[in-house]
Structures are given as structure tokens and as C-alpha cells.
Scaffold this active site. Structure first.
Site, mmCIF file in Angstrom:
data_model
loop_
_atom_site.group_PDB
_atom_site.id
_atom_site.type_symbol
_atom_site.label_atom_id
_atom_site.label_comp_id
_atom_site.label_asym_id
_atom_site.label_seq_id
_atom_site.Cartn_x
_atom_site.Cartn_y
_atom_site.Cartn_z
ATOM 1 N N ASN A 14 0.827 -1.240 0.061
ATOM 2 C CA ASN A 14 0.018 -0.039 -0.003
ATOM 3 C C ASN A 14 0.879 1.169 0.057
ATOM 4 O OD1 ASN A 14 -2.828 -0.420 0.192
ATOM 5 N ND2 ASN A 14 -2.362 -1.916 1.478
ATOM 6 N N ASN A 107 -6.116 4.777 8.398
ATOM 7 C CA ASN A 107 -5.868 3.218 8.178
ATOM 8 C C ASN A 107 -6.878 2.621 6.805
ATOM 9 O OD1 ASN A 107 -4.698 0.675 8.854
ATOM 10 N ND2 ASN A 107 -6.672 0.111 9.896
ATOM 11 N N HIS A 109 -8.316 -1.065 5.841
ATOM 12 C CA HIS A 109 -8.502 -2.438 6.391
ATOM 13 C C HIS A 109 -9.243 -3.331 5.341
ATOM 14 C CE1 HIS A 109 -10.014 -5.254 9.367
ATOM 15 N NE2 HIS A 109 -10.972 -5.383 8.955
ATOM 16 N N ASP A 145 -10.416 -0.906 14.322
ATOM 17 C CA ASP A 145 -11.088 -0.913 13.171
ATOM 18 C C ASP A 145 -12.544 -0.332 13.330
ATOM 19 O OD1 ASP A 145 -9.018 -2.101 12.120
ATOM 20 O OD2 ASP A 145 -9.766 -3.993 12.503
ATOM 21 N N ALA A 173 -7.640 -3.713 -4.907
ATOM 22 C CA ALA A 173 -8.669 -2.646 -4.541
ATOM 23 C C ALA A 173 -7.881 -1.882 -3.784
ATOM 24 C CB ALA A 173 -9.903 -3.370 -4.073
HETATM 25 C C1 GRF Z 1 -3.461 -4.617 3.947
HETATM 26 O O1 GRF Z 1 -4.066 -5.783 3.416
HETATM 27 C C2 GRF Z 1 -4.030 -3.722 4.620
HETATM 28 O O2 GRF Z 1 -5.614 -3.668 4.485
HETATM 29 C C3 GRF Z 1 -3.683 -4.182 6.104
HETATM 30 O O3 GRF Z 1 -2.731 -4.845 6.203
HETATM 31 C C4 GRF Z 1 -2.164 -5.189 4.738
HETATM 32 C C5 GRF Z 1 -0.900 -4.451 4.474
HETATM 33 O O4 GRF Z 1 -0.375 -4.924 3.245
HETATM 34 N N1 GRF Z 1 -4.205 -3.187 7.107
HETATM 35 P P1 GRF Z 1 1.027 -4.302 2.620
HETATM 36 O O5 GRF Z 1 2.015 -4.212 3.658
HETATM 37 O O6 GRF Z 1 0.536 -2.994 2.278
HETATM 38 O O7 GRF Z 1 1.380 -5.015 1.279
#
Ligand code: GRF
Length: 202
Positions: A14, A107, A109, A145, A173
Site C-alpha cells: 500500500n 488506516n 482495512h 477498526d 482494490a
Molecule cells: C493490507 O491488506 C491492509 O489492508 C492491512 O494490512 C495489509 C498491508 O499490506 N491493514 P501491505 O504491507 O501494504 O502489502
């Protein structure tokens, strides 16, 4: 330009999506720093390669949660960010930390909250048998959350999905949704009214 600090614990995909959106001119923010609570987080190297200041503050080196939170808050504060963006940060933040950064922590989720909070939400969704799940960007409040929802994107659960295939599509997504939501916050296009968030644009 608004300044953000990104917190990670692992892969940081992300975070990468946020960096890519910034580089493509779609996310008008200054990514001031990336901070991990795990020294071995893969995302730290990715951030450094992108020329972003990358720090780790090992939570195991502290006597307790409050001491770690205080050190983390001090490090974040040194960059004076407008927004603290959690991207796979696997520590629960609460108490004093959230008072210092009130309404400034967001955040992502991997479910359509309030369904399936907590860990492995894609597996919870699959086990429950829902036909749609997705991802949610939300403000972080004192619960887990539970903060006001900023944006959501649905992902269908397909016949034959495994936890892995569903998780992968949810992550895709997430890579679309998080830059859009952070960009809207950075442009001041999202207003909050109690638990509601109101987008001035889409
Ligand atoms: C993601 O799936 C996010 O929704 C959750 O932790 C995961 C992190 O994945 N909070 P990355 O480290 O960004 O690949």
C-alpha cells in the site's frame, strides 16, 4: 502541500501504491518519512530506494506499549505531518498517541467495515460466506477498526476463491482506493460530521 508520514510493519505494498500515485502526479503530498516497528520490514528498503527517509523503531526494545507509542509519536512529530497513514502497521494505537494525533491518523482495512474487523478479514469473509467484501479507509479512533469511514471499495467473492486469491483481489482494490482517499484528504475534499464523512468531490 500536505505532508504525510506512512507507518508500516511488512511488505508495504500500500505504501508503494501511495509512492507510485505521488510519482504519477495523482497524489499531491510530500511523503516526509516511512516508519516501521519492525527492522526487517521489506517496505523499508522500498522506501529508501524511492529516496524517502525510512526509520525503524523496534517495539520489542521498549518496556511496554506506552513507551513505544511515546517514542513513535516523537519520531512522527519531528516531521510535523498533516496526516499519519497506516499501511499494514500491525500495532494497535490508542490512548495518548491518538490524543496527540487526533483526527490525523488513517488506516486501510481489508474488509467492508464494520464487517470482519481484526485479523485475516478476507478469511473471515470467505468462511462467513458473503458474496461481496472489499476494503475500507477509515480514521483511527480508540477502538479496533471502528473509526469513521472515509471510503470503501467492494470486491466480489468468486466461486472457487481461496483465502489467497480473495486476499490478492482485495489488495488490488486497496492499491486503487488508498491513494484516492489520501489524495482527497490532502486536498481538503473530505469533511467530517460526527461519524459521517462528506466528500466534496469524487
Ligand atoms: C493490507 O491488506 C491492509 O489492508 C492491512 O494490512 C495489509 C498491508 O499490506 N491493514 P501491505 O504491507 O501494504 O502489502
Amino acid at each position: 502541500m500536505k505532508k504525510i508520514v506512512i507507518l508500516i510493519s511488512g511488505r508495504g505494498s500500500n505504501m508503494e501504491a501511495l509512492i507510485a500515485a505521488r510519482d504519477a502526479g495523482q497524489l499531491p503530498v510530500d511523503i516526509a518519512a516511512v516508519i516501521s516497528n519492525r527492522p526487517d520490514a521489506m517496505g523499508l528498503e522500498t522506501a529508501a530506494r524511492a529516496g524517502i527517509t525510512a526509520h525503524f523503531i523496534d517495539h520489542k526494545a521498549f518496556a511496554g506499549r506506552e513507551a513505544f507509542d511515546a517514542a513513535l509519536a516523537e519520531c512522527i512529530d519531528s516531521f510535523a505531518p498533516d496526516l499519519v497513514v497506516l499501511a499494514g502497521f500491525m500495532r494497535i494505537l490508542k490512548g495518548e498517541f491518538l490524543r496527540v494525533f487526533a483526527n490525523r491518523v488513517v488506516n486501510i482495512h481489508p474488509s467492508l467495515l464494520p464487517a470482519f474487523p481484526g485479523l485475516e478479514s478476507w478469511k473471515q469473509a470467505l468462511d462467513y460466506g458473503v458474496k461481496f467484501t472489499g476494503c475500507t479507509v477509515h480514521f483511527v479512533d480508540q477502538g479496533v477498526d471502528t473509526g469513521p469511514i472515509i471510503a470503501q471499495q467492494t470486491v466480489p467473492v468468486l466461486t472457487g476463491d481461496t483465502a489467497e486469491t480473495l486476499h490478492q483481489r482485495i489488495q488490488q482494490a486497496e492499491w486503487e482506493l488508498y491513494p484516492k482517499a489520501v489524495g482527497a484528504l490532502a486536498r481538503g475534499a473530505v469533511r467530517t460530521q460526527g461519524r459521517q464523512t462528506i466528500w466534496k468531490e469524487k
